[in-house]
Motif scaffolding. Structure first.
Motif, short mmCIF file in Angstrom:
data_model
loop_
_atom_site.label_atom_id
_atom_site.label_comp_id
_atom_site.label_asym_id
_atom_site.label_seq_id
_atom_site.Cartn_x
_atom_site.Cartn_y
_atom_site.Cartn_z
N GLN A 209 0.82 -1.20 0.00
CA GLN A 209 0.00 0.00 0.00
C GLN A 209 0.87 1.26 0.00
O GLN A 209 0.58 2.22 -0.72
N ASN B 136 1.09 4.06 -2.95
CA ASN B 136 0.86 5.47 -2.64
C ASN B 136 2.03 6.33 -3.11
O ASN B 136 1.83 7.40 -3.69
N LYS C 127 4.13 5.67 -5.57
CA LYS C 127 4.10 5.73 -7.04
C LYS C 127 3.01 6.68 -7.54
O LYS C 127 3.21 7.42 -8.49
N LEU C 128 1.84 6.64 -6.88
CA LEU C 128 0.76 7.55 -7.26
C LEU C 128 1.17 9.01 -7.07
O LEU C 128 0.89 9.86 -7.92
N ILE C 129 1.85 9.30 -5.98
CA ILE C 129 2.28 10.67 -5.71
C ILE C 129 3.37 11.10 -6.69
O ILE C 129 3.29 12.18 -7.28
N GLU D 280 -0.43 11.10 -10.42
CA GLU D 280 -1.74 10.46 -10.61
C GLU D 280 -2.64 10.66 -9.40
O GLU D 280 -3.85 10.80 -9.54
N LYS D 281 -2.07 10.69 -8.21
CA LYS D 281 -2.89 10.85 -7.01
C LYS D 281 -3.65 12.17 -7.05
O LYS D 281 -4.84 12.21 -6.73
N GLU D 282 -2.98 13.23 -7.43
CA GLU D 282 -3.65 14.54 -7.51
C GLU D 282 -4.75 14.52 -8.57
O GLU D 282 -5.82 15.08 -8.37
N LEU E 247 -6.48 11.89 -9.51
CA LEU E 247 -7.58 11.09 -8.95
C LEU E 247 -8.37 11.88 -7.93
O LEU E 247 -9.60 11.81 -7.89
N MET E 248 -7.66 12.65 -7.11
CA MET E 248 -8.34 13.48 -6.11
C MET E 248 -9.25 14.51 -6.81
O MET E 248 -10.38 14.73 -6.38
N ILE F 234 -7.35 3.31 -10.62
CA ILE F 234 -6.18 2.86 -9.85
C ILE F 234 -5.64 1.57 -10.45
O ILE F 234 -4.43 1.40 -10.61
#
Length: 115
Positions: free
Chosen positions: A28, A32, A34-36, A40-42, A44-45, A106
């Motif tokens: 997990q 996280n 890798k997403l940051i 990609e995390k931003e 997705l948000m 994701i």
């Protein structure tokens, strides 16, 4: 001869094996990171924010918050209390379609990142 040996005040004790194991990131945590790193995390948000606004969820949560504050009295409610009371209702009322879309995005990211 060993009895006369003193420990160095400046050197911390040798860490246990369990300390080293705790430093290995979980799957997990790796995801996280890798997403940051990829940004990609931003994205997705932002997607979730847009979808929740479009479906009226945000307005619904605002109405629930206002009603709670009115019921308790404005001076009797803290932000922490409001968050604690409203969060379970908010999470439970997120439409399944938004959850499914987020999960699919994701999964697609994980496949493309080869994790």
């Amino acid at each position: 001869m060993l009895k006369n040996r003193r420990q160095s005040v400046n050197r911390p004790p040798t860490p246990d094996l369990t300390d080293d194991q705790a430093k290995v990131p979980t799957l997990q945590e790796v995801i996280n990171i890798k997403l940051i790193e990829s940004g990609e995390k931003e994205q997705l948000m932002e997607l979730v924010r847009e979808k929740l606004t479009e479906c009226g969820w945000k307005d619904e949560m605002e109405t629930i918050c206002r009603a709670y504050i009115k019921k308790q009295g404005r001076k009797n409610v803290t932000l922490d209390e409001l968050v604690r009371v409203i969060t379970p209702k908010g999470r439970a009322s997120i439409p399944d379609s938004i959850k499914a879309e987020l999960l699919q995005r994701i999964r697609t990211f994980l496949v493309s990142a080869a994790l």
